[in-house]
Motif scaffolding. Structure first.
Motif, PDB file in Angstrom:
ATOM      1  N   LYS A   1       0.824  -1.205   0.000  1.00  0.00           N
ATOM      2  CA  LYS A   1       0.000   0.000   0.000  1.00  0.00           C
ATOM      3  C   LYS A   1       0.864   1.264   0.000  1.00  0.00           C
ATOM      4  N   VAL A   2       1.926   1.255   0.793  1.00  0.00           N
ATOM      5  CA  VAL A   2       2.844   2.394   0.853  1.00  0.00           C
ATOM      6  C   VAL A   2       3.473   2.636  -0.518  1.00  0.00           C
ATOM      7  N   LEU A   3       3.919   1.567  -1.171  1.00  0.00           N
ATOM      8  CA  LEU A   3       4.555   1.709  -2.487  1.00  0.00           C
ATOM      9  C   LEU A   3       3.591   2.279  -3.519  1.00  0.00           C
TER      10      LEU A   3
ATOM     11  N   PHE B   1      10.058  17.708  -1.083  1.00  0.00           N
ATOM     12  CA  PHE B   1       9.584  17.223   0.209  1.00  0.00           C
ATOM     13  C   PHE B   1       8.070  17.114   0.149  1.00  0.00           C
ATOM     14  N   VAL B   2       7.541  16.005   0.682  1.00  0.00           N
ATOM     15  CA  VAL B   2       6.095  15.799   0.697  1.00  0.00           C
ATOM     16  C   VAL B   2       5.705  15.320   2.088  1.00  0.00           C
ATOM     17  N   ASP B   3       4.700  15.962   2.689  1.00  0.00           N
ATOM     18  CA  ASP B   3       4.146  15.464   3.952  1.00  0.00           C
ATOM     19  C   ASP B   3       3.224  14.305   3.637  1.00  0.00           C
ATOM     20  N   TRP B   4       3.395  13.205   4.374  1.00  0.00           N
ATOM     21  CA  TRP B   4       2.629  11.994   4.095  1.00  0.00           C
ATOM     22  C   TRP B   4       2.454  11.204   5.391  1.00  0.00           C
ATOM     23  N   ARG B   5       1.219  11.004   5.811  1.00  0.00           N
ATOM     24  CA  ARG B   5       0.877  10.200   6.997  1.00  0.00           C
ATOM     25  C   ARG B   5       1.657  10.609   8.250  1.00  0.00           C
TER      26      ARG B   5
END
Length: 161
Positions: free
Chosen positions: A30-32, A49-53
């Motif tokens: 799911k992460v991939l 940079f990306v904010d994620w979970r």
């Protein structure tokens, strides 16, 4: 701390993964998928940079590969970009201008190099010369074992004649 390292090509195929935090296999898949869908469509002029979970994903594109590292919110993004660049420079030095095919056919070497650079999600070795020396020693050890195996095979073949 680095949670995981992922190398993805432009088509979304995963070429290398290293997990430093426990994730179940379903969660990894799911992460991939999520990160591929999040990073691949981004333009080249957008931030890396990306904010994620509740975490940060730091990525950088080199040729046809995206080098992604997921870090904690309080970690320094610029330091991680430098770690990515450091890893790519070491790969370039070893393979002589690394490409996706090098990572496909010699993935075990790419993992070995990554393990020399990062341990448990932290930078272990910052010296390119030291990493190159360790990789050369590993290659010499592998060659010595192959020669030893071939000489044993020759001895066995001669004994059975």
């Amino acid at each position: 701390m680095i949670q995981f390292v992922i190398l993805i090509n432009r088509q979304g195929k995963v070429r290398l993964t290293k997990w430093y935090s426990p994730y179940a296999q379903k969660e990894r898949s799911k992460v991939l998928r999520e990160l591929g869908g999040l990073i691949l469509p981004r333009g080249p002029k957008l931030c890396n940079f990306v904010d994620w979970r509740g975490l940060k994903v730091v990525y950088r594109r080199y040729a046809s590969l995206y080098f992604c590292m997921c870090i904690d919110q309080e970690d320094n993004e610029l330091e991680v970009l430098e770690m990515i660049h450091h890893f790519v420079e070491i790969l370039d030095r070893y393979y002589g201008s690394v490409c996706e095919l090098d990572l496909i056919f010699n993935f075990h070497k790419a993992y070995y190099i990554l393990d020399e650079v990062l341990i448990a999600g932290e930078l272990q070795e910052s010296s390119k010369k030291t990493v190159a020396r360790l990789i050369a020693a590993q290659d010499a050890l592998v060659e010595a074992v192959k020669e030893q195996e071939s000489s044993i095979s020759n001895i066995i073949a001669q004994a059975t004649k």
